[in-house]
Motif scaffolding. Structure first.
Motif, mmCIF file in Angstrom:
data_model
loop_
_atom_site.group_PDB
_atom_site.id
_atom_site.type_symbol
_atom_site.label_atom_id
_atom_site.label_comp_id
_atom_site.label_asym_id
_atom_site.label_seq_id
_atom_site.Cartn_x
_atom_site.Cartn_y
_atom_site.Cartn_z
ATOM 1 N N CYS A 77 42.438 206.258 41.301
ATOM 2 C CA CYS A 77 42.750 205.649 39.997
ATOM 3 C C CYS A 77 43.628 206.575 39.159
ATOM 4 O O CYS A 77 44.602 206.143 38.546
ATOM 5 C CB CYS A 77 41.472 205.287 39.253
ATOM 6 N N ALA A 78 43.259 207.841 39.142
ATOM 7 C CA ALA A 78 44.021 208.806 38.347
ATOM 8 C C ALA A 78 45.444 208.943 38.885
ATOM 9 O O ALA A 78 46.398 209.109 38.120
ATOM 10 C CB ALA A 78 43.322 210.156 38.346
ATOM 11 N N GLU A 79 45.569 208.834 40.198
ATOM 12 C CA GLU A 79 46.873 208.943 40.834
ATOM 13 C C GLU A 79 47.794 207.787 40.453
ATOM 14 O O GLU A 79 48.977 207.982 40.206
ATOM 15 C CB GLU A 79 46.676 208.901 42.342
ATOM 16 N N VAL A 80 47.261 206.574 40.432
ATOM 17 C CA VAL A 80 48.130 205.420 40.181
ATOM 18 C C VAL A 80 48.366 205.166 38.692
ATOM 19 O O VAL A 80 49.312 204.481 38.323
ATOM 20 C CB VAL A 80 47.608 204.117 40.845
ATOM 21 N N CYS A 81 47.513 205.715 37.839
ATOM 22 C CA CYS A 81 47.678 205.428 36.409
ATOM 23 C C CYS A 81 48.867 206.200 35.842
ATOM 24 O O CYS A 81 48.913 207.419 35.889
ATOM 25 C CB CYS A 81 46.432 205.795 35.625
ATOM 26 N N ARG A 82 49.825 205.451 35.281
ATOM 27 C CA ARG A 82 51.029 206.100 34.757
ATOM 28 C C ARG A 82 50.906 206.454 33.284
ATOM 29 O O ARG A 82 51.838 206.961 32.689
ATOM 30 C CB ARG A 82 52.208 205.169 34.950
ATOM 31 N N PHE A 83 49.798 206.088 32.683
ATOM 32 C CA PHE A 83 49.654 206.317 31.245
ATOM 33 C C PHE A 83 48.703 207.467 30.952
ATOM 34 O O PHE A 83 48.332 207.699 29.808
ATOM 35 C CB PHE A 83 49.198 205.016 30.570
ATOM 36 N N CYS A 106 44.749 200.523 38.455
ATOM 37 C CA CYS A 106 43.592 201.232 39.006
ATOM 38 C C CYS A 106 42.562 200.252 39.568
ATOM 39 O O CYS A 106 41.969 200.475 40.613
ATOM 40 C CB CYS A 106 42.951 202.111 37.932
ATOM 41 N N PHE A 107 42.391 199.143 38.860
ATOM 42 C CA PHE A 107 41.434 198.111 39.274
ATOM 43 C C PHE A 107 41.741 197.632 40.689
ATOM 44 O O PHE A 107 40.859 197.509 41.540
ATOM 45 C CB PHE A 107 41.499 196.957 38.273
ATOM 46 N N TYR A 108 43.043 197.386 40.962
ATOM 47 C CA TYR A 108 43.415 196.878 42.283
ATOM 48 C C TYR A 108 43.374 197.945 43.359
ATOM 49 O O TYR A 108 43.188 197.645 44.531
ATOM 50 C CB TYR A 108 44.806 196.240 42.233
ATOM 51 N N GLN A 109 43.577 199.217 42.969
ATOM 52 C CA GLN A 109 43.672 200.263 43.993
ATOM 53 C C GLN A 109 42.338 200.923 44.324
ATOM 54 O O GLN A 109 42.219 201.573 45.362
ATOM 55 C CB GLN A 109 44.694 201.333 43.571
#
Ligand code: SF4
Ligand code: SF4
Lengths: 305, 285
Positions: A77-83, A106-109
């Motif tokens: 989740c931390a990896e995909v979150c761009r914000f 993050c929800f989808y990943q």
């Protein structure tokens, strides 16, 4: 029903003061509805003494929430979150709701299905009665997203009410700037009254907001507030308006009576009939000529837009 | 040390205070100034920097390779902002709605999407005398200011001793303001002593102190107009009033011509230095 919006490239130019005075003056000759589109800092209510009739939660979007029981602390989740909204905690991850934009990446990943998307109540909107007409206004909870969405909601409600009551005019007090809430406030307006001041930044701000109204093809009028603070710059602004082919609706003098009226919680035009009010009456006349009279002319000429 | 100058609404003299603070400190400290009011950056009118570098700010926008796309609609389904629509054999992307989160790309089963930057504004950098200056400018017609501010803040010379970064925040209390305040050491809130000023100050305190947990202090501009509401509120909340700038046409006139307060009235230099020293001493120990 016609719609006018009061805007300024920056705040504090007297937008709300002028919008309130227009509301007062307009309501003497026609039926009006008001919308305070500055949902970050709604000030119109301070001079209109609204009596709330209805209020509802505003759900602006969603936020991600991590269930600590199911989280396996893989960090995807931390990896995909761009914000930068997913923060590492001692034994897992947590979503900081302030930067979370609710994109659900993050929800989808999340491989453990540990994340849920929850509705975020970001504010409240109100329908109120004032002595000039209905007022639609809102409060965005400080630091929350989606002020543009809330502005659209407030305006939509105001428009519906105005259409239902066959009101003549919808007056929108816009937010400062040129971003998302301003675009939402200006959309659909028949006329934008642009307020500026005779300062070095005033001309600069006016040019930016004018670019916006031109971009969205909204007819504009300019009003210079506190014009006598710097007559030379006021003249420059007037000159700029002529060059750009934007009519100057009026120049308000700097007068402490404006602040006095604010402290007393009434529109300045109701508080005094001095020079400020006289000029406001002229500005209102111009606004009326541009939105109501002109469009009646085009109608009688059989022009169908 | 990062000081963000904010105010619930615009026109309170935020830029006047921010620029004068920078000018007053430049003699003794290395000062950096970031104008985060990207919808309407005005500080440059007072600091008159020479711009040496320009850089475009882009947000990522998905781009579809139609040779691979089978119009399954998954990207549209996962997009929380309705920035993608798939209807039959057609796929549409609405750039203004896209937040650049990248979720569509991660979710596309055909790997038919990639990203390309879409310009939304620029960052300008330069020098205003000894002051390192940078500002963000949002393109007209673009709705989202936050990406420009985020990019601008990458220039922060963080945590270097003896460097003070002054950030001029946009008006309001929404996302762009939060972005300008996040990570600051101190929030200097500028207001005026009127009901509008008080109303907006409360909101600014809510964001800076209550939501972000920052220490706050107040500057009252146009002191002498209005009423005592702001003063009473600050006393009740234990918020220090660090400076008062009187309502005076002699101040308003030069400011309207782009002359910084500390240049028009050099005695303010010392007031701003005191204010800074107070922040360092009392707030940060
Ligand atoms: S992706 Fe899911 S399991 Fe992995 S750290 Fe994030 S919430 Fe926990
Ligand atoms: S990048 Fe994010 S916002 Fe943009 S289309 Fe893809 S999922 Fe939607």
């Amino acid at each position: 029903m016609k719609q006018i919006v009061v805007l300024s490239g920056k705040g504090g130019t007297g937008k709300t003061t002028i919008a309130a005075a227009l509301a007062h003056l307009a309501s003497r000759e026609m039926s009006i509805v008001l919308a305070d589109a500055d949902v970050d800092a709604a000030n119109l209510e301070l001079v209109l003494a609204p009596e709330v009739q209805e209020s509802q939660d505003f759900v602006g979007g969603q936020v991600a929430v991590i269930n600590p029981q199911t989280c396996i602390a893989c960090g995807v989740c931390a990896e995909v979150c761009r914000f930068g909204a997913v923060v590492r905690e001692e034994n897992g991850y947590r979503v900081d709701r302030i930067p979370c934009e609710g994109c659900a990446a993050c929800f989808y990943q999340c491989p453990a299905n540990a994340i849920s998307m929850e509705n975020s109540v970001d504010g409240r909107w109100f329908q109120s009665r004032t002595r000039f007409g209905l007022l639609f206004h809102a409060h965005l909870i400080a630091a929350r997203e989606n002020s543009g969405k809330l502005v659209s909601l407030v305006k939509q409600r105001a428009r519906l009410a105005a259409l239902e009551d066959h009101s003549d005019l919808l007056i929108v007090d816009g937010p400062p700037g040129i971003g998302c809430p301003v675009i939402a406030a200006a959309t659909g307006a028949d006329l934008a009254l642009l307020i500026t001041e005779p300062t070095i930044s005033g001309a600069h701000d006016l040019a930016r907001i004018l670019a916006l109204t031109e971009h969205f093809r909204i007819q504009a009028l300019v009003c210079i507030n506190k014009a006598d603070i710097n007559p030379r710059r006021a003249k420059e602004v007037a000159h700029f308006c002529t060059e750009r082919g934007v009519p100057l609706a009026g120049c308000l003098p700097y007068d402490m009576v404006v602040t006095e009226a604010m402290v007393h919680g009434v529109p300045v035009s109701e508080y005094t009939d001095g020079p400020v009010t006289q000029e406001l009456i002229r500005i209102w006349q111009q606004v009326k000529d541009h939105v109501l009279v002109r469009s009646a002319e085009t109608l009688s000429n059989g022009y169908i837009p | 040390m990062i000081i963000t100058v904010a105010s619930g609404k615009g026109g309170t003299g935020k830029t006047t205070v921010a620029t004068s603070l920078a000018l007053a400190l430049q003699e003794h400290l290395a000062v950096q100034f970031l104008d985060c009011d990207v919808e309407d950056p005005n500080a440059h009118l007072y600091l008159r920097p020479t711009i040496q570098r320009r850089e475009e700010v882009g947000v990522s926008l998905p781009v579809v390779d139609f040779a691979l796309c089978d119009y399954c609609g998954r990207c549209a389904e996962v997009c929380a902002y309705h920035a993608i629509a798939v209807v039959g054999q057609k796929l549409l992307i609405f750039p203004e709605l896209c937040h650049g989160c990248g979720s569509c790309i991660l979710n596309c089963p055909q790997k038919a999407m990639h990203e390309e930057p879409r310009p939304v504004g620029i960052i300008e950098e330069g020098q205003a005398g000894p002051i390192a200056f940078a500002q963000g400018i949002l393109n007209v017609g673009e709705p989202m200011a936050t990406p420009v501010i985020r990019q601008l803040k990458k220039r922060l010379q963080e945590c270097q001793p003896g460097v003070v970064s002054i950030l001029d925040a946009p008006p309001g209390t929404a996302c762009p303001v939060v972005e300008s305040l996040r990570g600051a050491d101190f929030a200097l809130l500028v207001t005026e002593p009127t009901p509008f000023g008080l109303h907006d100050l409360r909101l600014a305190v809510e964001v800076a102190r209550d939501t972000l947990g920052l220490p706050v202090g107040v500057v009252i501009n146009r002191d002498g107009v209005g009423n005592t509401g702001v003063e009473d509120y600050c006393t009740a909340e234990g918020i220090p009033v660090l400076m008062r700038i009187p309502l005076d046409r002699r101040i308003a006139a030069p400011c309207s011509d782009g002359v910084p307060l500390v240049e028009a009235f050099p005695s303010y230099r010392e007031h701003f230095q005191d204010l800074y020293n107070w922040i360092v001493r009392v707030q940060l120990g």
